[in-house]
Design an enzyme around this catalytic site. Structure first.
Site, PDB file in Angstrom:
ATOM      1  N   ASP A  61       0.929  -1.219   0.149  1.00  0.00           N
ATOM      2  CA  ASP A  61      -0.014   0.014   0.048  1.00  0.00           C
ATOM      3  C   ASP A  61       0.971   1.312  -0.086  1.00  0.00           C
ATOM      4  OD1 ASP A  61      -0.754   0.572   3.533  1.00  0.00           O
ATOM      5  OD2 ASP A  61       0.870  -0.425   2.516  1.00  0.00           O
ATOM      6  N   ASP A  97       6.941   1.077   1.891  1.00  0.00           N
ATOM      7  CA  ASP A  97       6.639   0.192   0.745  1.00  0.00           C
ATOM      8  C   ASP A  97       7.375   0.485  -0.541  1.00  0.00           C
ATOM      9  OD1 ASP A  97       4.002   1.139   2.483  1.00  0.00           O
ATOM     10  OD2 ASP A  97       3.192  -0.787   1.632  1.00  0.00           O
ATOM     11  N   VAL A 156       2.864  -6.343   2.876  1.00  0.00           N
ATOM     12  CA  VAL A 156       3.307  -5.162   3.670  1.00  0.00           C
ATOM     13  C   VAL A 156       2.256  -3.947   3.675  1.00  0.00           C
ATOM     14  CG1 VAL A 156       5.853  -5.692   3.450  1.00  0.00           C
ATOM     15  CG2 VAL A 156       4.643  -4.172   1.788  1.00  0.00           C
ATOM     16  N   HIS A 185       9.709   0.144   8.079  1.00  0.00           N
ATOM     17  CA  HIS A 185       9.040  -1.137   8.419  1.00  0.00           C
ATOM     18  C   HIS A 185       8.935  -2.223   7.297  1.00  0.00           C
ATOM     19  CE1 HIS A 185       6.950   1.125  11.633  1.00  0.00           C
ATOM     20  NE2 HIS A 185       6.680   2.019  10.551  1.00  0.00           N
ATOM     21  N   ASP A 186       8.426  -1.777   6.213  1.00  0.00           N
ATOM     22  CA  ASP A 186       8.275  -2.883   5.098  1.00  0.00           C
ATOM     23  C   ASP A 186       9.577  -3.400   4.563  1.00  0.00           C
ATOM     24  OD1 ASP A 186       5.318  -0.939   3.894  1.00  0.00           O
ATOM     25  OD2 ASP A 186       5.697  -2.258   5.711  1.00  0.00           O
TER      26      ASP A 186
HETATM   27  O1  RIB Z   1       2.472   0.204  10.795  1.00  0.00           O
HETATM   28  C1  RIB Z   1       3.442   0.188   9.809  1.00  0.00           C
HETATM   29  C2  RIB Z   1       3.052  -0.058   8.442  1.00  0.00           C
HETATM   30  O2  RIB Z   1       1.786   0.676   8.181  1.00  0.00           O
HETATM   31  C3  RIB Z   1       3.813  -0.171   7.170  1.00  0.00           C
HETATM   32  O3  RIB Z   1       3.400  -0.748   6.431  1.00  0.00           O
HETATM   33  C4  RIB Z   1       3.309   1.284   6.607  1.00  0.00           C
HETATM   34  O4  RIB Z   1       3.652   1.171   5.188  1.00  0.00           O
HETATM   35  C5  RIB Z   1       2.010   1.332   6.833  1.00  0.00           C
HETATM   36  O5  RIB Z   1       1.182   0.633   5.835  1.00  0.00           O
HETATM   37 CA    CA Z   2       2.835  -0.757   4.108  1.00  0.00          CA
END
Ligand code: RIB
Ligand code: CA
Length: 311
Positions: free
Chosen positions: A14, A19, A127, A241-242
């Protein structure tokens, strides 16, 4: 000579600043065969996350199918994260409208067809919210035995959208429940891990010094992401994160993991979307998740930076 077989991957995302960087790592690393990018509503509405995925492919010359998925969660009302990612879902960089178009096939049909045609050697890397993955499992249960592994970003022993729930799980906890109870091998990059993947000033300097278009794009993403993460979470540096999920697929030793039981709360008034991580095994339930605990920072950032340098 030892030939490294490429790991086949479908990246469900997303975009989303992190991402977008995950897409660049997956498409640019020689250890990954990125079969397709599927999009889902999450950080922004589906049209925007899809447009953002197409923009990332365009700026990096990535020739991989992009397929649109679900625009709404299975049951709950859609929520997006414009505060964190901006109204476009990827505010900050100014990119031209992409020439590349999304494919005609629905993401769920693409996931099912690709898995059914495979030898069971495809890893799903969701993700964003798990709506597409859950829909595929429900629409065609025979894909369950064809999924090599699910390496997802989501959840954790604490939340970032509510005190209990992380965004990806919270947006569609009903879908997450389907996935976590599917019996498919799951490796989970929760906030406990991804909050270690902080793009500090040294990392930003190294990326800023690469000098090609994808790396410059990442610098612009991090500049925006740093601002919103400081404003809303008080973080000095933004967590990518992703990217952690893709990095694990490239080299599993980039994290230390532990087999744990994880269940999804879908009924709680205050705890909806919580991943109940049985850290001490008190439920006596069979562990269903490879839970990522510790990140090898040097290995992680060197992997990303080396890949960006090779674009
Ligand atoms: O909480 C972090 C997640 O939420 C990650 O995947 C970020 O891209 C959002 O989608
Ligand atoms: Ca994401």
């Amino acid at each position: 000579m030892k030939t490294h077989t490429k790991r086949k991957m479908i990246l469900d995302c997303d975009p989303g600043h992190d991402d977008a960087i995950a897409i660049l790592l997956a498409a640019g690393h020689e250890g990954i065969d990125l079969i397709g990018i599927t999009t889902v509503a999450g950080n922004a509405e589906l049209e925007k996350t899809t447009l953002n995925a197409l923009k990332v492919c365009e700026i990096a010359g990535i020739d991989v199918p992009v397929l649109k998925g679900n625009s709404q969660p299975l049951i709950r009302k859609r929520e997006t994260a414009a505060d964190i990612h901006g109204d476009s879902g990827m505010d900050g960089p100014v990119l031209p409208a992409p020439v590349k178009q999304a494919g005609e096939e629905h993401a769920v049909d693409f996931i099912i067809r690709t898995l059914m045609e495979s030898d069971g050697d495809i890893t799903l890397v969701p993700v964003g919210p798990l709506t597409n993955i859950a829909m595929a499992m429900r629409r065609e249960p025979s894909i369950l035995s064809k999924i090599q592994e699910i390496v997802l970003m989501g959840g954790g022993t604490f939340g970032n959208w509510t005190p209990a729930a992380e965004f990806n799980i919270y947006v569609d906890a009903d879908a997450a429940k389907v996935v976590f109870e599917s019996g498919v091998p799951i490796t989970m990059m929760g906030l406990d891990l991804t909050h270690q993947a902080l793009a500090d000033h040294d990392v930003s300097r190294r990326i800023g010094g690469i000098g090609n278009q994808p790396a410059n794009f990442v610098s612009e993403l991090l500049t925006y992401f740093r601002k919103t993460y400081l404003e809303f979470f008080g973080f000095e540096h933004p967590p990518v994160h992703d990217v952690c999920s893709v990095a694990y697929c490239i080299d599993p030793t980039v994290v230390e993991t532990k087999k744990l039981r994880v269940d999804i709360e879908t009924k709680g008034e205050l705890t909806y979307g919580m991943t109940l991580v049985d850290v001490n095994g008190v439920t006596g339930k069979e562990p269903n998740v490879n839970f990522a605990m510790k990140l090898d920072h040097a290995k992680f950032w060197n992997m990303l930076i080396d890949t960006l340098e090779r674009y």
